[in-house]
Design an enzyme around this catalytic site. Structure first.
Site, PDB file in Angstrom:
ATOM      1  N   ARG A 106       0.840  -1.192   0.000  1.00 17.29           N
ATOM      2  CA  ARG A 106       0.000   0.000   0.000  1.00 17.29           C
ATOM      3  C   ARG A 106       0.876   1.244   0.000  1.00 17.29           C
ATOM      4  O   ARG A 106       2.031   1.215   0.437  1.00 17.29           O
ATOM      5  CB  ARG A 106      -0.913   0.010   1.237  1.00 17.29           C
ATOM      6  CG  ARG A 106      -1.791  -1.241   1.371  1.00 17.29           C
ATOM      7  CD  ARG A 106      -2.544  -1.223   2.691  1.00 17.29           C
ATOM      8  NE  ARG A 106      -3.419  -2.395   2.847  1.00 17.29           N
ATOM      9  CZ  ARG A 106      -3.066  -3.521   3.444  1.00 17.29           C
ATOM     10  NH1 ARG A 106      -1.839  -3.651   3.949  1.00 17.29           N
ATOM     11  NH2 ARG A 106      -3.922  -4.529   3.548  1.00 17.29           N
ATOM     12  N   LYS A 163      -1.497  -2.841   8.070  1.00 17.97           N
ATOM     13  CA  LYS A 163      -2.657  -2.491   8.882  1.00 17.97           C
ATOM     14  C   LYS A 163      -2.635  -3.253  10.195  1.00 17.97           C
ATOM     15  O   LYS A 163      -2.235  -4.412  10.250  1.00 17.97           O
ATOM     16  CB  LYS A 163      -3.945  -2.810   8.114  1.00 17.97           C
ATOM     17  CG  LYS A 163      -4.210  -1.871   6.939  1.00 17.97           C
ATOM     18  CD  LYS A 163      -5.560  -2.164   6.323  1.00 17.97           C
ATOM     19  CE  LYS A 163      -5.886  -1.159   5.227  1.00 17.97           C
ATOM     20  NZ  LYS A 163      -7.222  -1.400   4.622  1.00 17.97           N
ATOM     21  N   HIS A 182      -3.092   2.376  -5.834  1.00 18.16           N
ATOM     22  CA  HIS A 182      -3.747   1.098  -5.556  1.00 18.16           C
ATOM     23  C   HIS A 182      -3.911   0.273  -6.827  1.00 18.16           C
ATOM     24  O   HIS A 182      -4.010  -0.962  -6.755  1.00 18.16           O
ATOM     25  CB  HIS A 182      -5.102   1.326  -4.883  1.00 18.16           C
ATOM     26  CG  HIS A 182      -5.307   0.487  -3.664  1.00 18.16           C
ATOM     27  ND1 HIS A 182      -4.493   0.579  -2.543  1.00 18.16           N
ATOM     28  CD2 HIS A 182      -6.203  -0.485  -3.373  1.00 18.16           C
ATOM     29  CE1 HIS A 182      -4.901  -0.281  -1.632  1.00 18.16           C
ATOM     30  NE2 HIS A 182      -5.924  -0.948  -2.117  1.00 18.16           N
ATOM     31  N   ARG A 189      -1.150  -2.083  -6.952  1.00 19.68           N
ATOM     32  CA  ARG A 189      -1.373  -3.198  -6.026  1.00 19.68           C
ATOM     33  C   ARG A 189      -2.332  -4.209  -6.653  1.00 19.68           C
ATOM     34  O   ARG A 189      -2.082  -5.419  -6.630  1.00 19.68           O
ATOM     35  CB  ARG A 189      -1.944  -2.643  -4.720  1.00 19.68           C
ATOM     36  CG  ARG A 189      -2.272  -3.681  -3.644  1.00 19.68           C
ATOM     37  CD  ARG A 189      -2.634  -2.935  -2.360  1.00 19.68           C
ATOM     38  NE  ARG A 189      -3.281  -3.758  -1.362  1.00 19.68           N
ATOM     39  CZ  ARG A 189      -2.638  -4.522  -0.468  1.00 19.68           C
ATOM     40  NH1 ARG A 189      -1.321  -4.579  -0.491  1.00 19.68           N
ATOM     41  NH2 ARG A 189      -3.307  -5.202   0.437  1.00 19.68           N
ATOM     42  N   HIS A 206      -3.369  -9.325   3.455  1.00 18.66           N
ATOM     43  CA  HIS A 206      -4.800  -9.432   3.726  1.00 18.66           C
ATOM     44  C   HIS A 206      -5.026 -10.322   4.944  1.00 18.66           C
ATOM     45  O   HIS A 206      -4.465 -11.415   5.030  1.00 18.66           O
ATOM     46  CB  HIS A 206      -5.540 -10.041   2.532  1.00 18.66           C
ATOM     47  CG  HIS A 206      -5.679  -9.098   1.380  1.00 18.66           C
ATOM     48  ND1 HIS A 206      -5.869  -9.527   0.078  1.00 18.66           N
ATOM     49  CD2 HIS A 206      -5.657  -7.740   1.321  1.00 18.66           C
ATOM     50  CE1 HIS A 206      -5.960  -8.483  -0.719  1.00 18.66           C
ATOM     51  NE2 HIS A 206      -5.825  -7.389   0.009  1.00 18.66           N
ATOM     52  N   TYR A 247      -9.402 -11.106  -6.544  1.00 23.43           N
ATOM     53  CA  TYR A 247      -8.504 -11.043  -7.694  1.00 23.43           C
ATOM     54  C   TYR A 247      -8.638 -12.260  -8.607  1.00 23.43           C
ATOM     55  O   TYR A 247      -8.270 -12.197  -9.775  1.00 23.43           O
ATOM     56  CB  TYR A 247      -7.057 -10.879  -7.218  1.00 23.43           C
ATOM     57  CG  TYR A 247      -6.845  -9.579  -6.491  1.00 23.43           C
ATOM     58  CD1 TYR A 247      -6.798  -8.380  -7.188  1.00 23.43           C
ATOM     59  CD2 TYR A 247      -6.733  -9.541  -5.107  1.00 23.43           C
ATOM     60  CE1 TYR A 247      -6.626  -7.183  -6.522  1.00 23.43           C
ATOM     61  CE2 TYR A 247      -6.560  -8.344  -4.435  1.00 23.43           C
ATOM     62  CZ  TYR A 247      -6.506  -7.167  -5.152  1.00 23.43           C
ATOM     63  OH  TYR A 247      -6.355  -5.977  -4.497  1.00 23.43           O
TER      64      TYR A 247
END
Length: 312
Positions: free
Chosen positions: A163, A187, A258, A261, A284, A293
């Site tokens: 990110r 995150k 993004h 990504r 994730h 995806y």
């Protein structure tokens, strides 16, 4: 977006509750500054709506009020994804208030929002990536520090799928140039190590050897990428750089980092990478997020089939 004047007019009990929830998100949940701002804005919007209905304390929040709040926004044309986020914020806020004994019951337990539209993310074709990187390499060939930085940043974004905030927060010591891996703080303050390839490694090496010292200053610290004034690069600058690079391609409507990504994840799956590997690389927490995806890859196959097969 709620402005400061509207926030200042909140009754003291509601204002204190919003501030307490904000501290909880930042200190106990470890949410990013961007996420905290978004949640606080949603809570402020809810409480300001509550005030218009004559509510001055949290006890006045009820399920009908919450539903009217979402209903008004839906009628005003707000997207499903935003409504879903605001409903989730309301549920988090009231659940926190219940734990803090600011509420006797949780009014949002049965609050629902429209299901989100799961639009497939935009991705660049591999030929577009090649042209994009070639253009950056040509610009960096003259040795300009900014051009070297921009080339290394874009190569690393695509090579790792990280990110933009993760890129901006990277330090020199996070790069293992021998093994070509990057340590990333993602995150929830979760750390992961992601690999990158030779082109990205070459671009990063050139930036560190010939470009970084030209921009470095007293406030550079250990930051991997620097802005024009020598401080750690900010996310806005990275977005501006990527947007300019995309515009130069001329055949894409993509605007933000993004997309790199999304493209990295899709191209990994197209190349045969398994879903768990891509999940680990992207950071994730849920495999379901990564599975999006696989649909992108299938759509790309369908598009190619429709364009090429004589009986499509």
């Amino acid at each position: 977006m709620v402005d400061h004047e509207e926030r200042a007019r909140l009754p003291e009990p509601l204002a204190k509750a919003a501030e307490g929830f904000e501290r909880y998100l930042a200190a106990e949940r470890g949410r990013s500054a961007h996420t905290v701002r978004a949640y606080r804005g949603d809570v402020d919007a809810l409480l300001i709506h509550a005030v218009t209905e004559g509510v001055a304390t949290l006890d006045g929040l009820g399920l009908p009020l919450l539903r009217r709040w979402l209903g008004e926004q839906s009628a005003a044309g707000m997207s499903r994804s935003t409504l879903a986020r605001r409903a989730a914020t309301a549920r988090s806020f009231t659940a926190w208030a219940l734990r803090e004994e600011l509420l006797d019951v949780d009014p949002a337990l049965r609050l629902k929002a429209p299901k989100q539209d799961h639009a497939l993310p935009a991705v660049l074709q591999q030929q577009q990536i090649q042209r994009l990187m070639a253009g950056l390499a040509d610009a960096a060939a003259g040795g300009d520090a900014t051009a070297l930085r921009d080339h290394a940043m874009v190569e690393l974004l695509y090579a790792t799928g990280i990110r933009v905030g993760e890129l901006a927060g990277t330090d020199i010591d996070d790069v293992n140039r021998e093994r070509r891996t990057l340590r990333v703080l993602g995150k929830g303050n979760k750390e992961r190590v992601v690999p990158y390839g030779l082109p990205a490694g070459t671009a990063v090496d050139k930036w560190l050897a010939r470009g970084r010292q030209a921009l470095a200053g007293d406030h550079s610290g250990h930051a991997l990428f620097l802005g024009q004034r020598g401080g750690r690069i900010d996310q806005r600058t990275v977005r501006t750089v990527v947007g300019r690079v995309f515009a130069a391609l001329g055949d894409t409507s993509a605007t933000g980092p993004h997309t790199l990504r999304h493209s990295a994840a899709t191209h990994l799956l197209d190349g045969g990478a398994d879903l768990r590997t891509v999940q680990e690389i992207l950071g994730h927490s849920s495999l379901a997020t990564t599975q999006l995806y696989t649909h992108v890859s299938v759509e790309r196959l369908r598009d190619g089939y429709r364009q090429a097969h004589p009986r499509a």
